[in-house]
Write a protein that holds these residues in place. Structure first.
Motif, short mmCIF file in Angstrom:
data_model
loop_
_atom_site.label_atom_id
_atom_site.label_comp_id
_atom_site.label_asym_id
_atom_site.label_seq_id
_atom_site.Cartn_x
_atom_site.Cartn_y
_atom_site.Cartn_z
N ILE A 46 32.92 71.10 18.63
CA ILE A 46 32.68 69.47 19.21
C ILE A 46 32.23 67.99 18.28
CG2 ILE A 46 30.96 68.57 20.94
CD1 ILE A 46 30.77 71.22 21.86
N ASN A 47 33.40 67.20 18.47
CA ASN A 47 32.58 66.37 17.94
C ASN A 47 32.05 64.84 18.78
OD1 ASN A 47 34.75 66.07 16.25
ND2 ASN A 47 36.03 66.19 16.95
N LEU A 48 30.51 64.54 18.62
CA LEU A 48 29.75 64.18 18.80
C LEU A 48 29.99 62.49 18.52
CD1 LEU A 48 27.28 67.11 19.21
CD2 LEU A 48 28.43 66.24 21.38
N GLN A 49 29.74 61.77 19.38
CA GLN A 49 29.07 59.79 18.91
C GLN A 49 27.78 59.67 18.89
OE1 GLN A 49 31.80 57.94 20.48
NE2 GLN A 49 30.58 55.87 19.37
N ILE A 50 27.09 59.19 18.42
CA ILE A 50 25.86 59.07 18.45
C ILE A 50 25.64 57.35 19.01
CG2 ILE A 50 23.11 58.97 18.14
CD1 ILE A 50 24.02 61.59 15.98
N ASN A 51 24.82 56.71 20.08
CA ASN A 51 25.06 55.63 20.14
C ASN A 51 23.57 55.03 19.91
OD1 ASN A 51 23.95 53.07 21.28
ND2 ASN A 51 26.11 53.25 22.71
N THR A 52 23.65 54.19 18.51
CA THR A 52 21.68 54.70 18.43
C THR A 52 21.14 52.98 18.89
OG1 THR A 52 23.16 52.59 16.72
CG2 THR A 52 22.58 54.65 15.77
N LYS A 53 21.35 52.64 20.16
CA LYS A 53 21.34 51.41 20.33
C LYS A 53 20.85 52.43 21.75
CE LYS A 53 23.95 47.71 18.86
NZ LYS A 53 25.08 46.36 19.85
N THR A 54 21.41 53.28 22.44
CA THR A 54 20.56 54.09 23.10
C THR A 54 20.23 54.91 23.30
OG1 THR A 54 22.86 54.89 24.47
CG2 THR A 54 22.54 52.51 25.02
N GLY A 55 20.40 55.71 22.17
CA GLY A 55 20.18 57.74 21.76
C GLY A 55 20.58 58.28 22.44
N PHE A 56 21.55 57.40 23.56
CA PHE A 56 22.46 58.59 24.10
C PHE A 56 23.62 59.50 23.22
CE2 PHE A 56 20.87 56.97 27.45
CZ PHE A 56 20.53 57.99 28.23
N THR A 57 24.23 60.63 23.57
CA THR A 57 24.98 61.46 22.99
C THR A 57 25.81 61.70 23.54
OG1 THR A 57 23.65 62.02 20.57
CG2 THR A 57 25.66 63.24 20.65
N TYR A 58 27.75 61.27 22.88
CA TYR A 58 28.36 61.59 24.15
C TYR A 58 29.34 62.65 23.18
CZ TYR A 58 26.38 57.79 26.60
OH TYR A 58 26.05 57.05 27.03
N ASP A 59 30.33 63.36 23.98
CA ASP A 59 31.44 64.02 23.15
C ASP A 59 32.59 63.57 23.49
OD1 ASP A 59 32.47 64.57 26.11
OD2 ASP A 59 31.87 66.89 26.29
#
Length: 123
Positions: free
Chosen positions: A16-29
């Motif tokens: 699963i490729n995940l992307q971390i939004n470093t500004k919000t702290g949320f991780t999305y697929d």
């Protein structure tokens, strides 16, 4: 041989490729669905962050150790735990020289001598 370090609840039989939004702290697929988030976006006074799943359940607590050359972090099972019986693993940068690529060395809790890391992560 593969085994879950945290919980089989967070394992999948495929990558699963995940992307971390470093500004919000949320991780999305890849489907833009939130998978995880960091409760404390910045390390607190206690140098602590809590990783939660998308339902708000705390998974692990990360503590950044103070005054280390390698940027060491200890990861404990549960919410704001610092009980060493709940230590899952420690992570440190393998190089003290900042570069474009970050190489992390991971030491599982039972590897107390840390003469060799259990595995490496390249970011």
């Amino acid at each position: 041989m593969a085994f879950p370090v945290i919980s089989s609840d967070y394992c999948a039989p495929y990558a699963i490729n995940l992307q971390i939004n470093t500004k919000t702290g949320f991780t999305y697929d890849a489907n833009n669905a939130c998978r995880f988030y960091i409760e404390d976006k910045l390390f607190t006074l206690h140098k602590r962050r809590v990783l939660c799943d998308n339902q708000g359940n705390p998974i692990v607590t990360l503590y950044k150790k103070r005054m280390t050359l390698h940027g060491r972090c200890q990861v404990f099972r549960g919410y704001k735990s610092k009980d060493f019986s709940q230590l899952l693993f420690s992570v440190k940068r393998s190089s003290m020289i900042p570069s474009g690529m970050v190489n992390l060395e991971v030491f599982l809790a039972n590897n107390q001598r840390e003469s060799a890391c259990d595995f490496r992560v390249n970011v």
